[in-house]
Design a protein around this motif. Structure first.
Motif, PDB file in Angstrom:
ATOM      1  N   VAL A   1      57.285  35.507   7.442  1.00  0.00           N
ATOM      2  CA  VAL A   1      56.546  35.214   8.677  1.00  0.00           C
ATOM      3  C   VAL A   1      57.276  34.080   9.397  1.00  0.00           C
TER       4      VAL A   1
ATOM      5  N   ASP B   1      45.030  32.786   7.966  1.00  0.00           N
ATOM      6  CA  ASP B   1      45.829  34.006   8.160  1.00  0.00           C
ATOM      7  C   ASP B   1      46.903  34.118   7.065  1.00  0.00           C
TER       8      ASP B   1
ATOM      9  N   ARG C   1      47.451  36.923   4.151  1.00  0.00           N
ATOM     10  CA  ARG C   1      48.723  37.658   4.010  1.00  0.00           C
ATOM     11  C   ARG C   1      49.252  37.522   2.581  1.00  0.00           C
TER      12      ARG C   1
ATOM     13  N   ARG D   1      47.347  39.677   0.209  1.00  0.00           N
ATOM     14  CA  ARG D   1      47.724  41.109   0.318  1.00  0.00           C
ATOM     15  C   ARG D   1      49.055  41.378  -0.371  1.00  0.00           C
TER      16      ARG D   1
END
Length: 200
Positions: free
Chosen positions: A126, A192, A196, A199
């Protein structure tokens, strides 16, 4: 492990974001800070710099005189290459060590000022860009660093444009308001990142 590239132009508030992510539990790896650490007095890095450039790059107390070294290397690409050949591998080793020490499920934030310029976005899961308008950044540089407007504009012009940085962003943190507003935004971004990471 989630690898985050954090960037933003000078005066955008990237270090404020970096501090807040660290406070929430991110492992922050700051390449600029490491580059300073590897040439502190008593390090092999400083000994190599002195061997390459002579004692005149030292302050009387034995610490590195960055201004003197800068004036030698920035005018001479060969000397800059020599300096980079000393410092970059040491920074790389330290980054690898910090990464190895981080927990497997850590969120590791790499504070990389020249991420867009050096096309490093693909190295991260990211990319977060801290963004502020140029005039806001110029005001901040004057207020916080005492930088003249012309100098601030020159520094901004020497970096990637806002458009280039925003083009590589997965997450943008706008930062033109108060620190409280920034804190709230960082909090949302952290949530956030946690989801992430969960997951995988």
């Amino acid at each position: 492990m989630l690898k985050i590239g954090l960037t933003g132009g000078i005066g955008s508030g990237k270090s404020e974001v970096s501090k807040r992510l660290a406070a929430r539990g991110a492992v922050v790896i700051d390449a600029d800070k490491i580059a300073r650490e590897v040439v502190e007095p008593g390090t092999a890095g400083l000994a190599r710099v002195v061997a390459a450039f002579g004692d005149e790059v030292l302050h009387p107390d034995g610490s590195l005189n960055r201004e003197k070294l800068g004036s030698l290397v920035f005018a001479d690409s060969e000397k800059l290459g020599s300096l980079n050949a000393i410092v970059h591998p040491l920074v790389g080793e330290r980054v690898a060590q910090l990464q190895a020490e981080a927990a497997d499920d850590a969120i590791v934030v790499y504070d990389v000022p020249l991420l867009a310029e050096n096309k490093l976005a693909p190295m991260y899961d990211v990319v977060i860009v801290v963004d502020a308008a140029d005039e806001v950044r110029i005001r901040r540089l004057a207020a916080h660093r005492g930088m003249a407007e012309a100098d601030a504009k020159a520094r901004i012009a020497a970096q990637a444009s806002r458009e280039d940085r925003l083009a590589v962003a997965d997450i943008v943190i706008p930062n033109e308001g108060s620190l409280e507003e920034l804190d709230a935004r960082v909090s949302d971004v952290w949530d956030d990142l946690l989801s992430r990471a969960a997951r995988g």
